[in-house]
Each structure stands twice: as C-alpha cells, then as structure tokens.
Enzyme design. Structure first.
Site, PDB file in Angstrom:
ATOM      1  N   LYS A  10      48.927  42.981  28.591  1.00  0.00           N
ATOM      2  CA  LYS A  10      48.123  42.118  27.726  1.00  0.00           C
ATOM      3  C   LYS A  10      48.334  42.510  26.250  1.00  0.00           C
ATOM      4  O   LYS A  10      48.899  43.567  25.958  1.00  0.00           O
ATOM      5  CB  LYS A  10      46.648  42.231  28.131  1.00  0.00           C
ATOM      6  CG  LYS A  10      46.374  41.741  29.571  1.00  0.00           C
ATOM      7  CD  LYS A  10      44.880  41.758  29.872  1.00  0.00           C
ATOM      8  CE  LYS A  10      44.598  41.315  31.307  1.00  0.00           C
ATOM      9  NZ  LYS A  10      43.132  41.255  31.578  1.00  0.00           N
ATOM     10  N   TYR A  50      44.356  31.499  34.208  1.00  0.00           N
ATOM     11  CA  TYR A  50      43.012  31.985  34.547  1.00  0.00           C
ATOM     12  C   TYR A  50      42.104  30.854  35.057  1.00  0.00           C
ATOM     13  O   TYR A  50      40.877  30.960  34.951  1.00  0.00           O
ATOM     14  CB  TYR A  50      42.384  32.663  33.324  1.00  0.00           C
ATOM     15  CG  TYR A  50      42.879  34.073  33.078  1.00  0.00           C
ATOM     16  CD1 TYR A  50      42.795  35.058  34.069  1.00  0.00           C
ATOM     17  CD2 TYR A  50      43.405  34.449  31.842  1.00  0.00           C
ATOM     18  CE1 TYR A  50      43.236  36.354  33.833  1.00  0.00           C
ATOM     19  CE2 TYR A  50      43.846  35.751  31.605  1.00  0.00           C
ATOM     20  CZ  TYR A  50      43.755  36.699  32.614  1.00  0.00           C
ATOM     21  OH  TYR A  50      44.177  37.992  32.383  1.00  0.00           O
ATOM     22  N   ASN A 113      41.829  45.292  28.780  1.00  0.00           N
ATOM     23  CA  ASN A 113      42.077  46.248  29.872  1.00  0.00           C
ATOM     24  C   ASN A 113      43.560  46.368  30.229  1.00  0.00           C
ATOM     25  O   ASN A 113      43.911  46.678  31.357  1.00  0.00           O
ATOM     26  CB  ASN A 113      41.199  45.912  31.085  1.00  0.00           C
ATOM     27  CG  ASN A 113      41.468  44.528  31.643  1.00  0.00           C
ATOM     28  OD1 ASN A 113      42.313  43.807  31.120  1.00  0.00           O
ATOM     29  ND2 ASN A 113      40.774  44.172  32.713  1.00  0.00           N
ATOM     30  N   HIS A 116      47.407  42.834  33.654  1.00  0.00           N
ATOM     31  CA  HIS A 116      47.028  41.853  34.680  1.00  0.00           C
ATOM     32  C   HIS A 116      47.949  42.019  35.873  1.00  0.00           C
ATOM     33  O   HIS A 116      49.141  42.251  35.704  1.00  0.00           O
ATOM     34  CB  HIS A 116      47.174  40.420  34.156  1.00  0.00           C
ATOM     35  CG  HIS A 116      47.135  39.392  35.261  1.00  0.00           C
ATOM     36  ND1 HIS A 116      45.951  38.885  35.764  1.00  0.00           N
ATOM     37  CD2 HIS A 116      48.128  38.834  36.013  1.00  0.00           C
ATOM     38  CE1 HIS A 116      46.228  38.044  36.762  1.00  0.00           C
ATOM     39  NE2 HIS A 116      47.543  37.997  36.934  1.00  0.00           N
ATOM     40  N   GLU A 127      51.238  32.258  40.054  1.00  0.00           N
ATOM     41  CA  GLU A 127      51.364  32.854  38.718  1.00  0.00           C
ATOM     42  C   GLU A 127      52.828  33.107  38.351  1.00  0.00           C
ATOM     43  O   GLU A 127      53.225  32.909  37.196  1.00  0.00           O
ATOM     44  CB  GLU A 127      50.555  34.157  38.662  1.00  0.00           C
ATOM     45  CG  GLU A 127      49.052  33.899  38.783  1.00  0.00           C
ATOM     46  CD  GLU A 127      48.233  35.181  38.891  1.00  0.00           C
ATOM     47  OE1 GLU A 127      48.821  36.291  38.878  1.00  0.00           O
ATOM     48  OE2 GLU A 127      46.996  35.073  39.004  1.00  0.00           O
TER      49      GLU A 127
HETATM   50  O1  CDP Z   1      42.146  41.275  36.011  1.00  0.00           O
HETATM   51  P1  CDP Z   1      41.364  41.355  37.299  1.00  0.00           P
HETATM   52  O2  CDP Z   1      41.970  40.542  38.425  1.00  0.00           O
HETATM   53  O3  CDP Z   1      41.083  42.769  37.682  1.00  0.00           O
HETATM   54  O4  CDP Z   1      39.923  40.725  36.988  1.00  0.00           O
HETATM   55  P2  CDP Z   1      39.396  39.213  37.058  1.00  0.00           P
HETATM   56  O5  CDP Z   1      38.067  39.242  37.718  1.00  0.00           O
HETATM   57  O6  CDP Z   1      40.442  38.312  37.643  1.00  0.00           O
HETATM   58  O7  CDP Z   1      39.177  38.829  35.542  1.00  0.00           O
HETATM   59  C1  CDP Z   1      40.261  38.478  34.714  1.00  0.00           C
HETATM   60  C2  CDP Z   1      40.120  39.181  33.396  1.00  0.00           C
HETATM   61  O8  CDP Z   1      38.980  38.676  32.724  1.00  0.00           O
HETATM   62  C3  CDP Z   1      39.877  40.676  33.493  1.00  0.00           C
HETATM   63  O9  CDP Z   1      41.075  41.432  33.623  1.00  0.00           O
HETATM   64  C4  CDP Z   1      39.179  40.968  32.184  1.00  0.00           C
HETATM   65  O10 CDP Z   1      40.091  41.218  31.143  1.00  0.00           O
HETATM   66  C5  CDP Z   1      38.434  39.676  31.882  1.00  0.00           C
HETATM   67  N1  CDP Z   1      36.999  39.800  32.152  1.00  0.00           N
HETATM   68  C6  CDP Z   1      36.151  39.947  31.091  1.00  0.00           C
HETATM   69  O11 CDP Z   1      36.586  39.949  29.933  1.00  0.00           O
HETATM   70  N2  CDP Z   1      34.795  40.074  31.319  1.00  0.00           N
HETATM   71  C7  CDP Z   1      34.309  40.068  32.579  1.00  0.00           C
HETATM   72  N3  CDP Z   1      32.985  40.190  32.777  1.00  0.00           N
HETATM   73  C8  CDP Z   1      35.183  39.933  33.668  1.00  0.00           C
HETATM   74  C9  CDP Z   1      36.527  39.797  33.427  1.00  0.00           C
HETATM   75 MG    MG Z   2      42.241  38.513  38.568  1.00  0.00          MG
END
Ligand code: CDP
Ligand code: MG
Length: 150
Positions: A10, A50, A113, A116, A127
């Site tokens: 990212k 997303y 974070n 991805h 994706e």
């Molecule tokens: O990336 P990952 O699959 O672990 O998490 P996700 O649930 O698919 O969410 C996608 C991305 O959204 C996360 O990697 C975070 O960067 C962001 N996110 C966020 O900013 N705030 C949250 N409460 C949850 C997710």
């Molecule tokens: Mg995800």
C-alpha cells in the site's frame, strides 16, 4: 494445492521504502513471484477492488488512502499461497497482529497497514484480474519447484 494470490504494497509501505521488505518476506517463505508492477490506482479500480466494503464507515477513508500514492502490485504462487500470505501479513489491525508478521512488525495504524492480500480463491482470481492481464503473468520453473513436486 498450488494457488495464486494478489498482494499490494500500500502507499504507506511504498513511501516508507518497505516494498523490498514485503517482497522479501514472501520470497523467503518460498512463494514464487509471477507478476509485478507499480501504479497509482484510479479511484474506480480502488472501489472495485474493495467492493465488498462499500457502505462501511471506513470505506471512503480507505479508498482515499489507497489512491493517495503509488502501490506495488504482485502475484505470488505456491502451495496454499493464499493462506500463507494472510498468515505472513498478520491481523488487519496492526495492534492485534502477531509479532513477526509484516503488520505486527511494521505498522500501528489499521488503514496504513502496509499490505493487502487476497482472502479466498474467489477473491484472488477476481483481484488478480483487476490488476494484471493474463499475458503479464510469467510462468517459469525454479530448481525448487522440482523438489516440491517430489
Ligand atoms: O486487509 P484485510 O483483508 O486484512 O482487511 P479487510 O477487512 O478486508 O479491510 C480492508 C482494509 O480496510 C484493511 O486492510 C484496512 O486497511 C482498512 N480498514 C480500515 O481502515 N478500518 C477498518 N475498521 C477496517 C479496515
Ligand atoms: Mg480483505
């Protein structure tokens, strides 16, 4: 089972010069790099990527962030690659991510974070198709591929 999965470094990871560190973590695991490119994501691509999170409170901020700078996109291949990548990434919230994982070691903020990774075979194939044309993925055999198939 050999799988392919999409990984993004990212914008925070690129700006912090962690692209190589992220690639190295997956290469050291033994996953094979079969696609690699750099871009600034269009907003439409980010919203498609997303799509499952449309309507959630964090969606607008997350999209703003992911289009805010360059990302490095890659496709990694290997046995159980999807789970292997997710395990190495660590929990979504870096504050919950285990020490030694990419997020556990390198981040503190849930939006910034670093990385991805696709979360299922269906997500991976969807994706990968958003970021790479089929001819941009490279098939090749490493010496270790022979060892793994024995
Ligand atoms: O990336 P990952 O699959 O672990 O998490 P996700 O649930 O698919 O969410 C996608 C991305 O959204 C996360 O990697 C975070 O960067 C962001 N996110 C966020 O900013 N705030 C949250 N409460 C949850 C997710
Ligand atoms: Mg995800």
């Amino acid at each position: 089972m050999t799988q392919r999965t999409l990984v993004l470094v990212k914008p925070d990871g690129v700006m912090r010069q962690l692209s190589g560190t992220v690639i190295q973590a997956f290469e050291q695991k033994g996953l094979k790099l079969v696609g690699l490119k750099m871009m600034v994501m269009e907003r439409a691509l980010a919203e498609q990527h997303y799509a499952e999170h449309q309507g959630k409170s964090f969606f607008p901020g997350m999209v703003d962030f992911i289009v805010s700078g360059p990302i490095v996109a890659m496709v990694l291949e290997g046995p159980g690659a999807i789970k292997a990548v997710r395990d190495l990434m660590g929990a979504t919230n870096p504050q919950d991510a285990a020490p030694g994982t990419i997020r556990g070691s390198l981040a503190v903020d849930i939006t910034r974070n670093v990385v991805h990774g696709s979360d299922s075979p269906e997500s991976a194939s969807r994706e990968i198709g958003l970021f790479f044309r089929p001819e941009e993925l490279v098939s090749y055999v490493r010496p270790v591929d022979g060892w793994l198939s024995e």
